[in-house]
Design a protein around this motif. Sequence first.
Motif, PDB file in Angstrom:
ATOM      1  N   PRO A   1      -0.594  -1.913  -8.499  1.00 44.02           N
ATOM      2  CA  PRO A   1      -0.584  -3.386  -8.571  1.00 44.02           C
ATOM      3  C   PRO A   1       0.637  -4.025  -7.923  1.00 44.02           C
ATOM      4  O   PRO A   1       0.737  -5.248  -7.873  1.00 44.02           O
ATOM      5  CB  PRO A   1      -0.600  -3.659 -10.074  1.00 44.02           C
TER       6      PRO A   1
ATOM      7  N   GLU B   1       2.267  -5.651   5.114  1.00 40.98           N
ATOM      8  CA  GLU B   1       0.973  -6.343   5.147  1.00 40.98           C
ATOM      9  C   GLU B   1       0.974  -7.657   4.385  1.00 40.98           C
ATOM     10  O   GLU B   1       0.082  -8.474   4.590  1.00 40.98           O
ATOM     11  CB  GLU B   1      -0.169  -5.448   4.664  1.00 40.98           C
ATOM     12  N   ALA B   2       1.945  -7.824   3.483  1.00 46.39           N
ATOM     13  CA  ALA B   2       1.915  -9.032   2.667  1.00 46.39           C
ATOM     14  C   ALA B   2       3.314  -9.538   2.368  1.00 46.39           C
ATOM     15  O   ALA B   2       3.703  -9.644   1.207  1.00 46.39           O
ATOM     16  CB  ALA B   2       1.155  -8.738   1.369  1.00 46.39           C
TER      17      ALA B   2
ATOM     18  N   ALA C   1       4.177 -12.410  -0.388  1.00 48.00           N
ATOM     19  CA  ALA C   1       2.971 -12.757  -1.159  1.00 48.00           C
ATOM     20  C   ALA C   1       3.191 -12.484  -2.647  1.00 48.00           C
ATOM     21  O   ALA C   1       4.079 -11.733  -3.036  1.00 48.00           O
ATOM     22  CB  ALA C   1       1.794 -11.934  -0.656  1.00 48.00           C
TER      23      ALA C   1
ATOM     24  N   ASP D   1       0.032  -9.574  -6.945  1.00 49.01           N
ATOM     25  CA  ASP D   1      -1.390  -9.219  -7.070  1.00 49.01           C
ATOM     26  C   ASP D   1      -2.135  -9.457  -5.759  1.00 49.01           C
ATOM     27  O   ASP D   1      -3.020  -8.676  -5.380  1.00 49.01           O
ATOM     28  CB  ASP D   1      -2.059  -9.944  -8.242  1.00 49.01           C
ATOM     29  N   ASP D   2      -1.765 -10.507  -5.031  1.00 49.99           N
ATOM     30  CA  ASP D   2      -2.384 -10.745  -3.720  1.00 49.99           C
ATOM     31  C   ASP D   2      -1.984  -9.637  -2.738  1.00 49.99           C
ATOM     32  O   ASP D   2      -2.800  -9.166  -1.940  1.00 49.99           O
ATOM     33  CB  ASP D   2      -1.950 -12.099  -3.144  1.00 49.99           C
TER      34      ASP D   2
ATOM     35  N   ALA E   1      -3.943  -6.535  -3.518  1.00 47.97           N
ATOM     36  CA  ALA E   1      -5.342  -6.656  -3.072  1.00 47.97           C
ATOM     37  C   ALA E   1      -5.439  -6.434  -1.565  1.00 47.97           C
ATOM     38  O   ALA E   1      -6.365  -5.771  -1.074  1.00 47.97           O
ATOM     39  CB  ALA E   1      -5.894  -8.030  -3.455  1.00 47.97           C
ATOM     40  N   THR E   2      -4.486  -6.980  -0.833  1.00 45.54           N
ATOM     41  CA  THR E   2      -4.471  -6.790   0.621  1.00 45.54           C
ATOM     42  C   THR E   2      -4.261  -5.316   0.964  1.00 45.54           C
ATOM     43  O   THR E   2      -4.956  -4.759   1.824  1.00 45.54           O
ATOM     44  CB  THR E   2      -3.344  -7.636   1.256  1.00 45.54           C
TER      45      THR E   2
ATOM     46  N   ARG F   1      -4.941  -2.725  -0.872  1.00 51.89           N
ATOM     47  CA  ARG F   1      -6.129  -1.958  -1.240  1.00 51.89           C
ATOM     48  C   ARG F   1      -7.215  -2.122  -0.180  1.00 51.89           C
ATOM     49  O   ARG F   1      -7.849  -1.143   0.226  1.00 51.89           O
ATOM     50  CB  ARG F   1      -6.650  -2.421  -2.602  1.00 51.89           C
TER      51      ARG F   1
END
Lengths: 304, 85
Positions: free
Chosen positions: A98, A127-128, A131, A134-135, A138-139, A141
């Motif tokens: 997470p 990648e994030a 962010a 949690d966002d 998710a990205t 994953r």
Amino acid sequence: MLSQQGELAALIAPRRDVRRVLSIASDGRVVGREGMKGEGLRFRRDPTTKGEKSVRYDAVLAETVGIQGAGNDEIEAYAARPMDGGSRGGVLVIHHMPGYDRETKEIVRRFAVWGYNAICPNLYSREAPGAEPDDAAATARANGGVPDERFVGDAGGAVRWLRALPTSNGKVGTIGFCSGGRQAFLTALELDIQGAVDCYGAFVVGTPPEGFPLQVQPLADRVAELRAPVLGLFGNEDSHPSPDQVDELEKLLQTHGKDYEFHRYDDAGHAFFSVDRPSYRVAAALDGWQHVQAFFGTQLSGKA
Amino acid sequence: MCTYSTEKIDVAASSGKGPDGWFPLRTATVYYDHPVHAPDAHTVNIDFLNPERGPGARVAVELSLDSARALMAALQVTVERAEHH
């Protein structure tokens, strides 16, 4: 508050032995070796003593830093370290799937309070960036997770950062939770560290099902390469890893004559350390933290 | 979060509403894992995403198994009905 940046820098400089620098004068003022006034610092004057009396200095600096990870990319990391100088071991904290979240940062601070320099790289920095955790998770994953090679590069950057601190004694351990448990084991295969704590990491052994979209491969055939002692903490009600998989890993460690210590808890499943989730199990978590403290106390003390 | 169990689908001609309003959807991941917020150890989670717009372009749900089954049945009925329109 301290008004001069120079004074603040002097206070947080890791080489300073701040315990000796700061003391309380007879009039209750906090004074330093160079005569600094720390008007905003909260020190209690011990009413049982007269004259100067130092109190335990337990400040911890926790902050986001940039470190050089895989491919020389600068990635974000959260670091915490005691401010009382000295020589100490370092702990690489590996966040769960997470992400690089509030709870993981609390764990980083826990290690600093225990007297270690600690750092957790944000494995989703690329990648994030910036962010919400949690966002970002998710990205990551959706992208298939974190490739092992990139993880090892990021972990290596964090280990270098820890060893470069003036207060480092040269010893570094790692601890990872969930997917990070597997990555802690991977770190002990790939990097020069002095100990690894695997908290319920899945797919150290066991094969992901066919068509599995995440980039994880089992590490069972590499156990012989293990370079550091391992502490494993597992819940008997977990299915990733299952008790059978923990048995299999233990046999492999025995077969290859590796230094390991496993603790397995009834009435606990996956993520029993997660204080804000229904999976939290007080007894397992309290006992587990004691084993972590003892393990690092042994593996990270003294000089490398 | 380590069941790792994840399905991924392409999503076309569809939209979702996130914190910054409506946006076109590109993918969805469906997985059974620990939730961030729902009060259970594991939930069926769906992330509707648009990677071109960044990690924040996301509509997320965390469903209990019973709720996921109910959703699946409702989707089945609705899609079958739609095919007769």
